[in-house]
Structure formats: structure tokens, C-alpha cells
Scaffold this motif. Structure first.
Motif, PDB file in Angstrom:
ATOM      1  N   MET A   1      18.309  56.466  60.678  1.00 21.23           N
ATOM      2  CA  MET A   1      17.216  56.766  60.836  1.00 21.23           C
ATOM      3  C   MET A   1      17.052  58.272  61.035  1.00 21.23           C
ATOM      4  O   MET A   1      17.752  58.848  61.906  1.00 21.23           O
ATOM      5  CB  MET A   1      16.743  56.084  62.043  1.00 21.23           C
ATOM      6  N   ASN A   2      15.825  58.741  60.450  1.00 20.51           N
ATOM      7  CA  ASN A   2      15.768  60.287  60.518  1.00 20.51           C
ATOM      8  C   ASN A   2      14.589  60.603  61.701  1.00 20.51           C
ATOM      9  O   ASN A   2      13.718  59.861  61.895  1.00 20.51           O
ATOM     10  CB  ASN A   2      14.857  60.677  59.151  1.00 20.51           C
ATOM     11  N   ARG A   3      15.010  61.831  62.389  1.00 22.36           N
ATOM     12  CA  ARG A   3      13.980  62.067  63.250  1.00 22.36           C
ATOM     13  C   ARG A   3      13.070  62.889  62.536  1.00 22.36           C
ATOM     14  O   ARG A   3      13.033  63.313  61.463  1.00 22.36           O
ATOM     15  CB  ARG A   3      14.632  63.183  64.136  1.00 22.36           C
ATOM     16  N   LEU A   4      11.857  62.975  63.166  1.00 30.93           N
ATOM     17  CA  LEU A   4      10.511  63.423  62.597  1.00 30.93           C
ATOM     18  C   LEU A   4      10.308  65.031  62.556  1.00 30.93           C
ATOM     19  O   LEU A   4      10.542  65.386  63.589  1.00 30.93           O
ATOM     20  CB  LEU A   4       9.291  62.938  63.151  1.00 30.93           C
ATOM     21  N   ASN A   5      10.104  65.593  61.324  1.00 28.37           N
ATOM     22  CA  ASN A   5       9.840  66.984  61.407  1.00 28.37           C
ATOM     23  C   ASN A   5       8.287  67.167  61.817  1.00 28.37           C
ATOM     24  O   ASN A   5       7.481  66.131  62.029  1.00 28.37           O
ATOM     25  CB  ASN A   5      10.199  67.682  60.159  1.00 28.37           C
ATOM     26  N   GLU A   6       7.996  68.363  62.125  1.00 27.97           N
ATOM     27  CA  GLU A   6       6.571  68.847  62.610  1.00 27.97           C
ATOM     28  C   GLU A   6       5.644  68.252  61.886  1.00 27.97           C
ATOM     29  O   GLU A   6       4.354  68.063  61.980  1.00 27.97           O
ATOM     30  CB  GLU A   6       6.442  69.995  63.147  1.00 27.97           C
ATOM     31  N   GLU A   7       5.820  68.591  60.324  1.00 27.34           N
ATOM     32  CA  GLU A   7       4.742  68.249  59.246  1.00 27.34           C
ATOM     33  C   GLU A   7       4.275  66.680  59.439  1.00 27.34           C
ATOM     34  O   GLU A   7       3.321  66.356  59.216  1.00 27.34           O
ATOM     35  CB  GLU A   7       5.081  68.829  57.993  1.00 27.34           C
ATOM     36  N   THR A   8       5.518  66.028  59.527  1.00 31.23           N
ATOM     37  CA  THR A   8       5.257  64.480  59.485  1.00 31.23           C
ATOM     38  C   THR A   8       4.626  64.059  60.813  1.00 31.23           C
ATOM     39  O   THR A   8       3.752  63.275  60.436  1.00 31.23           O
ATOM     40  CB  THR A   8       6.715  63.674  59.280  1.00 31.23           C
ATOM     41  N   LYS A   9       4.740  64.611  61.906  1.00 36.34           N
ATOM     42  CA  LYS A   9       4.222  64.257  62.890  1.00 36.34           C
ATOM     43  C   LYS A   9       2.727  64.668  62.787  1.00 36.34           C
ATOM     44  O   LYS A   9       1.738  63.723  63.302  1.00 36.34           O
ATOM     45  CB  LYS A   9       4.641  65.108  64.395  1.00 36.34           C
ATOM     46  N   PHE A 209      12.010  55.840  58.679  1.00 34.47           N
ATOM     47  CA  PHE A 209      11.899  55.340  60.059  1.00 34.47           C
ATOM     48  C   PHE A 209      13.151  54.227  60.305  1.00 34.47           C
ATOM     49  O   PHE A 209      13.051  54.087  61.491  1.00 34.47           O
ATOM     50  CB  PHE A 209      10.470  54.839  60.280  1.00 34.47           C
ATOM     51  N   THR A 210      13.564  53.688  59.362  1.00 30.52           N
ATOM     52  CA  THR A 210      14.458  52.767  59.686  1.00 30.52           C
ATOM     53  C   THR A 210      15.165  52.457  58.161  1.00 30.52           C
ATOM     54  O   THR A 210      14.664  52.913  57.106  1.00 30.52           O
ATOM     55  CB  THR A 210      13.854  51.168  59.831  1.00 30.52           C
ATOM     56  N   SER A 211      16.305  52.188  58.301  1.00 25.85           N
ATOM     57  CA  SER A 211      17.298  51.837  57.088  1.00 25.85           C
ATOM     58  C   SER A 211      17.724  50.346  57.024  1.00 25.85           C
ATOM     59  O   SER A 211      18.518  49.906  56.282  1.00 25.85           O
ATOM     60  CB  SER A 211      18.634  52.675  57.171  1.00 25.85           C
ATOM     61  N   ARG A 212      17.096  49.570  57.889  1.00 32.44           N
ATOM     62  CA  ARG A 212      17.570  48.300  58.109  1.00 32.44           C
ATOM     63  C   ARG A 212      16.855  47.486  56.868  1.00 32.44           C
ATOM     64  O   ARG A 212      15.907  47.683  56.439  1.00 32.44           O
ATOM     65  CB  ARG A 212      17.272  47.549  59.285  1.00 32.44           C
ATOM     66  N   ASN A 213      17.772  46.375  56.615  1.00 31.54           N
ATOM     67  CA  ASN A 213      17.425  45.703  55.374  1.00 31.54           C
ATOM     68  C   ASN A 213      16.611  44.397  55.459  1.00 31.54           C
ATOM     69  O   ASN A 213      16.575  43.421  54.753  1.00 31.54           O
ATOM     70  CB  ASN A 213      18.434  45.142  54.400  1.00 31.54           C
ATOM     71  N   VAL A 214      16.340  44.217  56.713  1.00 31.85           N
ATOM     72  CA  VAL A 214      15.346  43.033  57.066  1.00 31.85           C
ATOM     73  C   VAL A 214      14.296  43.359  58.023  1.00 31.85           C
ATOM     74  O   VAL A 214      14.388  44.361  58.984  1.00 31.85           O
ATOM     75  CB  VAL A 214      16.283  41.945  57.788  1.00 31.85           C
ATOM     76  N   THR A 224       9.182  51.580  66.425  1.00 36.39           N
ATOM     77  CA  THR A 224       8.437  51.744  67.385  1.00 36.39           C
ATOM     78  C   THR A 224       8.918  53.061  68.112  1.00 36.39           C
ATOM     79  O   THR A 224       8.325  53.860  68.568  1.00 36.39           O
ATOM     80  CB  THR A 224       8.344  50.614  68.379  1.00 36.39           C
ATOM     81  N   GLU A 225      10.351  53.163  68.380  1.00 36.03           N
ATOM     82  CA  GLU A 225      10.938  54.064  68.804  1.00 36.03           C
ATOM     83  C   GLU A 225      10.554  55.665  68.144  1.00 36.03           C
ATOM     84  O   GLU A 225      10.355  56.828  68.685  1.00 36.03           O
ATOM     85  CB  GLU A 225      12.585  53.935  68.971  1.00 36.03           C
ATOM     86  N   VAL A 226      10.479  55.633  66.646  1.00 37.36           N
ATOM     87  CA  VAL A 226      10.462  56.639  65.962  1.00 37.36           C
ATOM     88  C   VAL A 226       8.884  57.201  66.173  1.00 37.36           C
ATOM     89  O   VAL A 226       8.594  58.364  66.494  1.00 37.36           O
ATOM     90  CB  VAL A 226      10.470  56.410  64.605  1.00 37.36           C
TER      91      VAL A 226
END
Length: 249
Positions: A1-9, A209-214, A224-226
């Protein structure tokens, strides 16, 4: 799961501002509980509308309109007075299966309404019924109130509980724009979980925001945490952002 850069925020904040507007209400199922002012009427309208909120949006809106025509001026009084028992199946649900909406039968709807009535008889409001729950997860609290009912996800299953999370967003978020914000005592906006439908899940995968496959409740919590990085006191505001991403990409 990636942290967000300022542009994405900044993009997520922009999309939230763009789509969290009064105009959003006109084409969304949330328009139905907006018709009422009494807390109990809003709760009943929101709960039953959220229950059928899956499938194509025009079908959801059509069935919700039909359902509210049945309930009349006060959905709460209709529930308390057992108006659901007076439905004539031949008019509303033709056919041997008596289909109410998609996979729900008229019997499913009546059982749900009867359970809702018992909750009001015991607790006085749906909000105070949730207050009696012990689980810190607000979605799980709702699940536990309606255990074993058709259309309510099974605890520990693979569902993201999107419709329950959406109902909570409607009733708890209190910025006075789209969401109704009538629940202020038991659950706070910072406790909400993103309503993770197929679209939001796909967008969340694309944005890292997630890499989960379900698309289950654990994934909804991860997304939500992201979003909490951008909206620390109101992560469910990110629901409008992800909707905006889908429109704008």
C-alpha cells in the motif's frame, strides 16, 4: 500500500469539494431520507433505501420511490403500525416467488421491517440500538442488530458491507451538504469506514490504496486508513473523491 504524495492529496481534496455538493443529492438514493425531518423517519427511510441500494442506479431509484409511496408521510409510523403486513402481493410482487427487488422477496422485506419495528420498540431509535453494541467497529454493530436477515452481510464473510457503511455515512457525516448528520452521540465521522463497492475497490487498486485481491471489510478498512491521511477527521469524505476520480479520469 502506497503512501500518498502531496499532488494526490490535493486531487482527492479537489474531487471531494467538486462532488460533495447539494446537486449530488438529486441523482443519488440519499434523496429519499432527505424528504423527512423527524429523526425516526429519516432513519427508517435511510435504512430501507440502503438495503436495496445495489444494482443499476435507475432501478434502485425506481424501487425506492415505490417503497416510499407505500410508507407514505411517515416511514416510522408505517413500521410501528405494521403497514408492511397490509401489502397486497399481487399488486407489488407478482409471480409465484413474490420478488420485491432483485434477490429479495416480499417475505424478506416484511421480516426486515418486523425486525426494525422490534428495535424501535426496545430502544426508541436505531441510533440508540447501536449504542448498546459493544464492538468498536460501527459496521459490525449494525450487522449484529440484523443477524441472519437477507441482505445483511454475514459477520466474518467476504463482504465489504458497502451498504451498511454507506448508511452510516449518510447518518453520521455532518457537514450539512449531502449527508444528513443526524447521529452525533454514538458514532463520530472519524470512526466511519469507506463504502467499498466494486467501483471504489477498482479505483483504490489503481491508485495503490490497497493491493488486496478481495473487496472485503478488511480492504475497506485499509482504504479508509489511506483516506485518513487526507481527511483525518472525516475519512468517508473520500467516498466523494473516489467517485470524482472515476468521473474525471
Amino acid at each position: 500500500m502506497n503512501r500518498l504524495n502531496e499532488e494526490t492529496k490535493q486531487l482527492l481534496r479537489l474531487w471531494a469539494e467538486t462532488y460533495n455538493t447539494k446537486a449530488f443529492i438529486e441523482t443519488d438514493p440519499i434523496q429519499f431520507p432527505h424528504r423527512f425531518t423527524r429523526k425516526e423517519d429519516i432513519e427508517v427511510s435511510a435504512f430501507l433505501t440502503a438495503w436495496i441500494a445495489y444494482g443499476r442506479r435507475p432501478l434502485i431509484l425506481r424501487k425506492a420511490e415505490e417503497m416510499h409511496s407505500l410508507m407514505g408521510a411517515s416511514p416510522y409510523e408505517w413500521i410501528i403500525n405494521e403497514g408492511y403486513k397490509a401489502i397486497i402481493p399481487e399488486k407489488l410482487c407478482p409471480g409465484p416467488r413474490q420478488t420485491f427487488y432483485r434477490f429479495f422477496t416480499l417475505s424478506d422485506f416484511r421480516i426486515l421491517c418486523a425486525s426494525l419495528r422490534e428495535i424501535y420498540k426496545e430502544h426508541g431509535s436505531l441510533e440508540w440500538a447501536l449504542a448498546a453494541g459493544k464492538n468498536p467497529n460501527p459496521v459490525v454493530k449494525l450487522q449484529e442488530l440484523f443477524t441472519d436477515l437477507k441482505g445483511i452481510p454475514v459477520l466474518g464473510g467476504t463482504s465489504a458491507c458497502k451498504r451498511l457503511a454507506m448508511l452510516l455515512r449518510w447518518l453520521v457525516r455532518n457537514d450539512g451538504i449531502v449527508d444528513l448528520g443526524i447521529w452525533q452521540e454514538v458514532i463520530r465521522p472519524h470512526e466511519l469506514i469507506i463504502p467499498l463497492d466494486t467501483h471504489v475497490y477498482r479505483v483504490s487498486l489503481e491508485m495503490g490504496f490497497t493491493s488486496r485481491n478481495v473487496a472485503d471489510l478488511r480492504t475497506a478498512l485499509e482504504v479508509t486508513e489511506v483516506l485518513r491521511e487526507v481527511f483525518p477527521d472525516d475519512p468517508a469524505l473520500g467516498d466523494f473523491s473516489l467517485f470524482g476520480y472515476g468521473v474525471n479520469r
